[in-house]
Design a protein around this motif. Sequence first.
Motif, PDB file in Angstrom:
ATOM      1  N   SER A 185     -82.556  27.168 -79.265  1.00  0.00           N
ATOM      2  CA  SER A 185     -83.815  27.913 -79.092  1.00  0.00           C
ATOM      3  C   SER A 185     -84.031  28.153 -77.606  1.00  0.00           C
ATOM      4  CB  SER A 185     -85.011  27.105 -79.608  1.00  0.00           C
ATOM      5  OG  SER A 185     -84.852  26.805 -80.963  1.00  0.00           O
ATOM      6  N   PHE A 186     -84.433  29.359 -77.256  1.00  0.00           N
ATOM      7  CA  PHE A 186     -84.857  29.653 -75.876  1.00  0.00           C
ATOM      8  C   PHE A 186     -85.567  30.993 -75.855  1.00  0.00           C
ATOM      9  CE2 PHE A 186     -80.536  31.360 -76.156  1.00  0.00           C
ATOM     10  CZ  PHE A 186     -80.654  32.603 -75.575  1.00  0.00           C
ATOM     11  N   LYS A 187     -86.184  31.314 -74.709  1.00  0.00           N
ATOM     12  CA  LYS A 187     -86.895  32.584 -74.567  1.00  0.00           C
ATOM     13  C   LYS A 187     -86.435  33.297 -73.307  1.00  0.00           C
ATOM     14  CE  LYS A 187     -91.126  30.920 -76.736  1.00  0.00           C
ATOM     15  NZ  LYS A 187     -92.524  30.551 -76.550  1.00  0.00           N
ATOM     16  N   VAL A 188     -86.503  34.608 -73.343  1.00  0.00           N
ATOM     17  CA  VAL A 188     -86.273  35.396 -72.127  1.00  0.00           C
ATOM     18  C   VAL A 188     -87.557  36.185 -71.880  1.00  0.00           C
ATOM     19  CG1 VAL A 188     -84.843  37.132 -70.980  1.00  0.00           C
ATOM     20  CG2 VAL A 188     -83.830  35.681 -72.764  1.00  0.00           C
ATOM     21  N   ALA A 189     -88.113  36.037 -70.664  1.00  0.00           N
ATOM     22  CA  ALA A 189     -89.367  36.734 -70.350  1.00  0.00           C
ATOM     23  C   ALA A 189     -89.074  38.150 -69.863  1.00  0.00           C
ATOM     24  CB  ALA A 189     -90.119  35.949 -69.280  1.00  0.00           C
ATOM     25  N   TYR A 190     -90.095  38.997 -69.877  1.00  0.00           N
ATOM     26  CA  TYR A 190     -89.943  40.364 -69.355  1.00  0.00           C
ATOM     27  C   TYR A 190     -89.509  40.313 -67.896  1.00  0.00           C
ATOM     28  CZ  TYR A 190     -92.382  42.119 -73.448  1.00  0.00           C
ATOM     29  OH  TYR A 190     -92.732  42.434 -74.726  1.00  0.00           O
ATOM     30  N   GLY A 191     -88.472  41.058 -67.559  1.00  0.00           N
ATOM     31  CA  GLY A 191     -88.032  41.184 -66.172  1.00  0.00           C
ATOM     32  C   GLY A 191     -87.334  39.953 -65.621  1.00  0.00           C
ATOM     33  N   GLU A 192     -87.085  38.949 -66.461  1.00  0.00           N
ATOM     34  CA  GLU A 192     -86.487  37.693 -65.989  1.00  0.00           C
ATOM     35  C   GLU A 192     -84.959  37.806 -65.924  1.00  0.00           C
ATOM     36  OE1 GLU A 192     -86.681  32.957 -67.140  1.00  0.00           O
ATOM     37  OE2 GLU A 192     -86.762  34.400 -68.769  1.00  0.00           O
ATOM     38  N   ILE A 193     -84.367  37.078 -64.956  1.00  0.00           N
ATOM     39  CA  ILE A 193     -82.912  36.910 -64.973  1.00  0.00           C
ATOM     40  C   ILE A 193     -82.645  35.460 -65.388  1.00  0.00           C
ATOM     41  CG2 ILE A 193     -80.749  37.009 -63.677  1.00  0.00           C
ATOM     42  CD1 ILE A 193     -81.975  39.016 -61.804  1.00  0.00           C
ATOM     43  N   LEU A 194     -82.074  35.310 -66.569  1.00  0.00           N
ATOM     44  CA  LEU A 194     -81.834  33.975 -67.122  1.00  0.00           C
ATOM     45  C   LEU A 194     -80.330  33.709 -67.137  1.00  0.00           C
ATOM     46  CD1 LEU A 194     -82.993  31.472 -68.720  1.00  0.00           C
ATOM     47  CD2 LEU A 194     -82.530  32.785 -70.795  1.00  0.00           C
TER      48      LEU A 194
ATOM     49  N   SER B 247     -83.535  44.366 -62.202  1.00  0.00           N
ATOM     50  CA  SER B 247     -84.523  43.437 -62.741  1.00  0.00           C
ATOM     51  C   SER B 247     -85.915  43.747 -62.184  1.00  0.00           C
ATOM     52  CB  SER B 247     -84.094  42.015 -62.429  1.00  0.00           C
ATOM     53  OG  SER B 247     -85.176  41.175 -62.327  1.00  0.00           O
ATOM     54  N   ARG B 248     -85.961  44.095 -60.877  1.00  0.00           N
ATOM     55  CA  ARG B 248     -87.257  44.443 -60.275  1.00  0.00           C
ATOM     56  C   ARG B 248     -87.858  45.669 -60.936  1.00  0.00           C
ATOM     57  NH1 ARG B 248     -85.091  42.459 -55.336  1.00  0.00           N
ATOM     58  NH2 ARG B 248     -84.179  44.472 -54.847  1.00  0.00           N
ATOM     59  N   LYS B 249     -86.975  46.524 -61.501  1.00  0.00           N
ATOM     60  CA  LYS B 249     -87.478  47.735 -62.169  1.00  0.00           C
ATOM     61  C   LYS B 249     -87.885  47.448 -63.616  1.00  0.00           C
ATOM     62  CE  LYS B 249     -84.964  51.169 -59.508  1.00  0.00           C
ATOM     63  NZ  LYS B 249     -83.875  52.141 -59.545  1.00  0.00           N
ATOM     64  N   GLY B 250     -87.836  46.167 -64.019  1.00  0.00           N
ATOM     65  CA  GLY B 250     -88.350  45.808 -65.336  1.00  0.00           C
ATOM     66  C   GLY B 250     -87.304  45.380 -66.339  1.00  0.00           C
ATOM     67  N   LEU B 251     -86.014  45.353 -65.937  1.00  0.00           N
ATOM     68  CA  LEU B 251     -84.964  44.976 -66.884  1.00  0.00           C
ATOM     69  C   LEU B 251     -84.846  43.450 -66.971  1.00  0.00           C
ATOM     70  CD1 LEU B 251     -82.493  46.062 -68.565  1.00  0.00           C
ATOM     71  CD2 LEU B 251     -81.133  45.757 -66.491  1.00  0.00           C
ATOM     72  N   SER B 252     -84.799  42.907 -68.171  1.00  0.00           N
ATOM     73  CA  SER B 252     -84.522  41.473 -68.338  1.00  0.00           C
ATOM     74  C   SER B 252     -83.010  41.309 -68.461  1.00  0.00           C
ATOM     75  CB  SER B 252     -85.167  40.941 -69.614  1.00  0.00           C
ATOM     76  OG  SER B 252     -86.539  41.208 -69.599  1.00  0.00           O
ATOM     77  N   ILE B 253     -82.486  40.241 -67.861  1.00  0.00           N
ATOM     78  CA  ILE B 253     -81.026  40.059 -67.865  1.00  0.00           C
ATOM     79  C   ILE B 253     -80.684  38.627 -68.268  1.00  0.00           C
ATOM     80  CG2 ILE B 253     -78.897  40.257 -66.503  1.00  0.00           C
ATOM     81  CD1 ILE B 253     -80.381  42.124 -64.578  1.00  0.00           C
ATOM     82  N   LEU B 254     -79.761  38.509 -69.214  1.00  0.00           N
ATOM     83  CA  LEU B 254     -79.230  37.187 -69.591  1.00  0.00           C
ATOM     84  C   LEU B 254     -77.768  37.164 -69.162  1.00  0.00           C
ATOM     85  CD1 LEU B 254     -79.331  34.480 -71.152  1.00  0.00           C
ATOM     86  CD2 LEU B 254     -78.904  35.758 -73.243  1.00  0.00           C
ATOM     87  N   VAL B 255     -77.435  36.224 -68.247  1.00  0.00           N
ATOM     88  CA  VAL B 255     -76.083  36.224 -67.668  1.00  0.00           C
ATOM     89  C   VAL B 255     -75.342  34.952 -68.048  1.00  0.00           C
ATOM     90  CG1 VAL B 255     -74.770  36.626 -65.551  1.00  0.00           C
ATOM     91  CG2 VAL B 255     -77.202  37.136 -65.597  1.00  0.00           C
TER      92      VAL B 255
ATOM     93  N   PRO C 180     -71.784  29.773 -57.431  1.00  0.00           N
ATOM     94  CA  PRO C 180     -72.282  30.406 -56.199  1.00  0.00           C
ATOM     95  C   PRO C 180     -72.852  31.807 -56.474  1.00  0.00           C
ATOM     96  CG  PRO C 180     -70.132  29.426 -55.819  1.00  0.00           C
ATOM     97  CD  PRO C 180     -70.393  29.323 -57.296  1.00  0.00           C
ATOM     98  N   PHE C 181     -72.371  32.469 -57.526  1.00  0.00           N
ATOM     99  CA  PHE C 181     -72.907  33.789 -57.894  1.00  0.00           C
ATOM    100  C   PHE C 181     -74.219  33.631 -58.654  1.00  0.00           C
ATOM    101  CE2 PHE C 181     -73.194  37.037 -61.277  1.00  0.00           C
ATOM    102  CZ  PHE C 181     -73.291  38.193 -60.508  1.00  0.00           C
ATOM    103  N   LEU C 182     -74.212  32.704 -59.614  1.00  0.00           N
ATOM    104  CA  LEU C 182     -75.346  32.616 -60.548  1.00  0.00           C
ATOM    105  C   LEU C 182     -76.574  31.933 -59.956  1.00  0.00           C
ATOM    106  CD1 LEU C 182     -76.179  33.246 -63.498  1.00  0.00           C
ATOM    107  CD2 LEU C 182     -75.606  30.880 -64.035  1.00  0.00           C
ATOM    108  N   MET C 183     -76.350  30.833 -59.235  1.00  0.00           N
ATOM    109  CA  MET C 183     -77.496  30.011 -58.786  1.00  0.00           C
ATOM    110  C   MET C 183     -78.510  30.824 -57.968  1.00  0.00           C
ATOM    111  SD  MET C 183     -77.515  26.806 -59.841  1.00  0.00           S
ATOM    112  CE  MET C 183     -76.463  25.745 -60.822  1.00  0.00           C
ATOM    113  N   PRO C 184     -78.054  31.633 -56.992  1.00  0.00           N
ATOM    114  CA  PRO C 184     -79.068  32.393 -56.244  1.00  0.00           C
ATOM    115  C   PRO C 184     -79.641  33.572 -57.041  1.00  0.00           C
ATOM    116  CG  PRO C 184     -76.908  32.472 -55.140  1.00  0.00           C
ATOM    117  CD  PRO C 184     -76.697  31.827 -56.461  1.00  0.00           C
ATOM    118  N   LEU C 185     -78.927  33.973 -58.110  1.00  0.00           N
ATOM    119  CA  LEU C 185     -79.345  35.168 -58.861  1.00  0.00           C
ATOM    120  C   LEU C 185     -80.394  34.835 -59.925  1.00  0.00           C
ATOM    121  CD1 LEU C 185     -78.875  38.197 -59.626  1.00  0.00           C
ATOM    122  CD2 LEU C 185     -77.078  37.384 -61.167  1.00  0.00           C
ATOM    123  N   ALA C 186     -80.116  33.761 -60.687  1.00  0.00           N
ATOM    124  CA  ALA C 186     -80.958  33.475 -61.858  1.00  0.00           C
ATOM    125  C   ALA C 186     -82.280  32.842 -61.441  1.00  0.00           C
ATOM    126  CB  ALA C 186     -80.215  32.557 -62.804  1.00  0.00           C
ATOM    127  N   GLN C 187     -83.335  33.199 -62.191  1.00  0.00           N
ATOM    128  CA  GLN C 187     -84.629  32.545 -61.946  1.00  0.00           C
ATOM    129  C   GLN C 187     -84.715  31.258 -62.760  1.00  0.00           C
ATOM    130  OE1 GLN C 187     -86.401  36.025 -63.226  1.00  0.00           O
ATOM    131  NE2 GLN C 187     -86.204  37.025 -61.236  1.00  0.00           N
TER     132      GLN C 187
END
Length: 597
Positions: free
Chosen positions: A364-373, A538-546, A552-559
């Motif tokens: 179970s998990f959620k992705v919020a609007y505009g979030e990078i998870l 993402s700033r333009k409103g796209l939610s992203i699940l990566v 080193p790529f993901l840690m600074p990117l994901a919220q």
Amino acid sequence: MSNFLRWCGAGIRPLLILGVLGLVLWATTISSAYQMRLFTIVGIYALLALGYQFIFGHAGALALTQGSFFGVGAYVTGILGSRYGLGGEYTLLLSVALPLALAAIVAAPVLRLDSHYFALATLGIGQVLLLVAIAWQDLTGGSNGLSGIPGLSVLGYEIKKGPGIMIAVWCCVAAGALLSWRITRGLYGAALQISRENPVAAQAIGIDTARLRYATFLLSAMFAGLAGALYAHSIRVVSVEALEFPIMVACLTITVLGGRTHIAGAILGAILIVNLPEWFRVMEKYYLIAYGVALLAAIIVAPYGLIGLLEQWRAKLWPERPAALPEPAALPDKSPVVGQAGTLLEVQDVRKRFGGLKALDGVSFKVAYGEILGLIGPNGSGKTTMLNVITGIYRADTGSVLLNGEAIHEKASFTIAGSGIARTFQNINLVDDMAVLDNVAVARYGFEKAGLSQALGADWHEAAWQRARANAVYLLDALGIAHTASARAGGLAYGIKRKVEIARALALEPSLLLLDEPAAGLNEDEQIDLADRLRTFSRKGLSILVIEHNMPFLMPLAQRIICLDHGVVIAEGTPAEIRANPLVIEAYLGAPEGPQP
Ligand SMILES: Nc1ncnc2c1ncn2[C@@H]1O[C@H](COP(=O)(O)OP(=O)(O)OP(=O)(O)O)[C@@H](O)[C@H]1O
């Protein structure tokens, strides 16, 4: 006018135009009734093969029913003509309608089958029809067949034997070729190509591949029925031979020999298959061997057919400069949802087993609007399976997936794509033989309301395809790879291919983008560049699940980051919390490097 001349001069078109002129010249010099009959048979076979190209060439399904639909068309005309004396306005129409109805009925069960099972099932249908024709003597004349079929007449106007029927047949070939040309170009043609080469990717961009296969099967049957009717009207007898397998073999050989998807290939193949035995007859008793060897050699030398070979030679000997790219056309961004609070995607207690293996065990998990998870975890922990469940490639055993509060876990993959979830794949799923631009443009299929009726109807100038390509240029530019637009996708570096997949996914105007290891194959600069671009989206409103192994790529990117292990969420939190979480360190990240106390 100059545009038209440029069009005529492109690719192998000058050769094709010469070929058509040659055919017309050949037809005008025919004087003997025998030669005229051969030329008519060539036309009938060309029509049969043109139809077969839809299901076999464009849809890539080895249907073995084409000969049977041809036989049904021939029998319908034979029965209506010889018994009831009906004219062509009825015989031709019903000879098309009956195979069409038959195809519509058998399509539902057989089109579900894969490759050789599908071929076997279609072969079985042919055998059943043959047995019915033999057994139903009163109607079909049994093994004696039907004779006394009248020549072709339309609304009382008799079409003359010899030149008349020959011209009528070739008019049908020309009309069939035009129809096929319309259908197999533009967005519909591109959708057929991606559905054939990569059905999973096609569905992921919202294309209903089953519907396309269904349409191509029906089209094939219609062409076969018409060819059968013309055959009955020109030969004037129909026997069970019309339903026997050699017709199917001839059709398959023509299509493979000429080129599975080239209209000119159907005509060239038909000319060769009808005339080669005649041309080799001078070899007397060896002519059949020579004929067989020539066919085999052609198929080995030209696996994409003789027209495909011509195209290859042309590209090698006279490479053309790529056509100018269309002006980029922007897609609307998701700015209305910027700053919107709440949940876009909710995964509730999803379980998925493969045999005894629990790939997902109550996730179970959620992705919020505009979030990078971020979604991390060791190999085999269930990350890709989770993406496949969200996108409908796999169906969860239990649990649910909600998009904007609406359950999507029972929907088909192409419907989910249409509702705003786009994805890329761990193992890249592009069409190698398609230009980069077209790989992206085809994803506009749903937005442009593409389909058979659009291909055949109003959109004569392919405005929808031009708009789709203009959008594709914009997206490639947004990912910094517009310079690759004209290149063949298969020839690109791995990292660029990943970006092309992202551009294709963005062409769906998604609200949620799912990325499966997007940084794999990218060097450090490219990774920084990609992360910046993803942040912009993402700033333009796209939610992203990566999904990513590259920390080193993901840690600074994901919220926020979720960590899976053995199909279970073992941690969820900010990158800093995840990095410090002992469960994650033990299962996946390992102890941080540095001086130990
Ligand atoms: N179609 C399938 N049939 C059988 N087993 C499968 C199937 N798909 C996935 N699995 C199994 O499910 C488990 C989870 O696989 P999955 O690909 O989701 O892992 P992952 O976390 O994405 O791994 P990686 O990081 O290596 O990509 C693995 O043990 C895998 O072998």
